[in-house]
Design an enzyme around this catalytic site. Sequence first.
Site, short mmCIF file in Angstrom:
data_model
loop_
_atom_site.label_atom_id
_atom_site.label_comp_id
_atom_site.label_asym_id
_atom_site.label_seq_id
_atom_site.Cartn_x
_atom_site.Cartn_y
_atom_site.Cartn_z
N SER A 242 -51.15 25.63 42.87
CA SER A 242 -50.45 26.62 42.04
C SER A 242 -49.94 26.08 40.71
O SER A 242 -49.52 26.84 39.85
CB SER A 242 -49.27 27.21 42.82
OG SER A 242 -48.38 26.18 43.22
N TYR A 243 -49.94 24.75 40.53
CA TYR A 243 -49.44 24.18 39.27
C TYR A 243 -50.46 24.42 38.16
O TYR A 243 -51.61 24.04 38.30
CB TYR A 243 -49.22 22.67 39.39
CG TYR A 243 -48.23 22.20 40.44
CD1 TYR A 243 -47.30 23.06 41.01
CD2 TYR A 243 -48.23 20.87 40.86
CE1 TYR A 243 -46.40 22.61 41.97
CE2 TYR A 243 -47.33 20.41 41.81
CZ TYR A 243 -46.43 21.29 42.37
OH TYR A 243 -45.54 20.84 43.32
N SER A 244 -50.16 25.08 37.03
CA SER A 244 -48.87 25.61 36.63
C SER A 244 -48.99 27.11 36.37
O SER A 244 -48.97 27.57 35.23
CB SER A 244 -48.41 24.89 35.36
OG SER A 244 -49.52 24.85 34.43
N GLY B 86 -53.85 25.75 39.10
CA GLY B 86 -54.93 24.78 39.23
C GLY B 86 -55.11 23.90 38.01
O GLY B 86 -55.97 23.02 38.00
N GLU B 87 -54.28 24.12 36.98
CA GLU B 87 -54.40 23.30 35.76
C GLU B 87 -54.16 21.81 36.06
O GLU B 87 -54.86 20.94 35.53
CB GLU B 87 -53.42 23.79 34.69
CG GLU B 87 -53.80 25.11 34.03
CD GLU B 87 -53.46 26.34 34.86
OE1 GLU B 87 -53.94 27.44 34.52
OE2 GLU B 87 -52.71 26.19 35.86
#
Length: 320
Positions: free
Chosen positions: A59-61, A70-71
């Site tokens: 979930s980031y960010s 997914g970043e």
Amino acid sequence: MTASSASPSLRKLGSSDLEVFPLALGGNVFGWTADEAASFAVLDAYAAAGGNFVDTADSYSAWIEGHQGGESETIIGRWVRARGNRDDVVIATKVGQHPDYPGLSAANIKAAAEASLRRLGTDHIDLYYTHFDKPEIPVEEIIGALDELVRAGKVRHIAASNITAERLQESLDLSDREGLARYVALQPHYNLVSRDTYEGSLQDLASRTGLAAVPYFALAAGFLTGKYRPGTTVDSPRAGRAAPYLESARGQKVLTALDEIAETHSVAVPTVALAWLAAQPTVISPIASARTLEQLPALLGVADLTLTDQDLSRLTTASA
């Protein structure tokens, strides 16, 4: 990294075959407050210091406008490919909070894992956490799905974050009874100014069942770095979360103790805060993140600092 290739500074992660550095590098800032170049620089410096344990989540960010989640995984994946060091890095990620893959249904866990593997550019995840437990989903469904991933070789070990002692016990009992993959680690919210979020039944259970604790918010959203002081303004996205600690009597006592112990050992304040945490029962590797190279040495120092019994007692008393 397995026990056979471990260096003396690494710690065994619970009952797993993973050996990890005593500081887990938080990946929450990668792709958020640290762009790809800054993230690569921090990751390079961490690895050069002997660090091998990188913590992220699918979930980031996603909380940033224009981001999908997914970043962080994507940046870590690019770094690992660029450096060719996949076998030297223990990658931990989490499932359950990505906007496209919310929750812990069996189908969701498996689909989210495939998405994480693609972003990370790897064929396996070393440590796969359930990010937030979902009590409405039976533990049989959650553990069953995780067990399938382990048996398929897509996940090496499983772990849990943000879970009650009752649900954790239920999960462990199921794994033991049915011979399924078993949690090896726990990621609790735990630090000098937030002790009741882990100490007690959850810590007791981890100790009794051999689980390794890998605490998040190890520096209390930056408060335990010592940069937040009365009358100061800190330019940080997390400043609002740190402010309440500054206003409490306990927060002031903890800062005073940290300052004096840091001076005695000629180290930075966050090094002392992390060393206290790393010395607590069941804790193997606190998580802390750095968005710049300048922030990293104070975090890495935890590997070299051993607090005295008097230091530990003073901090424990101040934080009570």
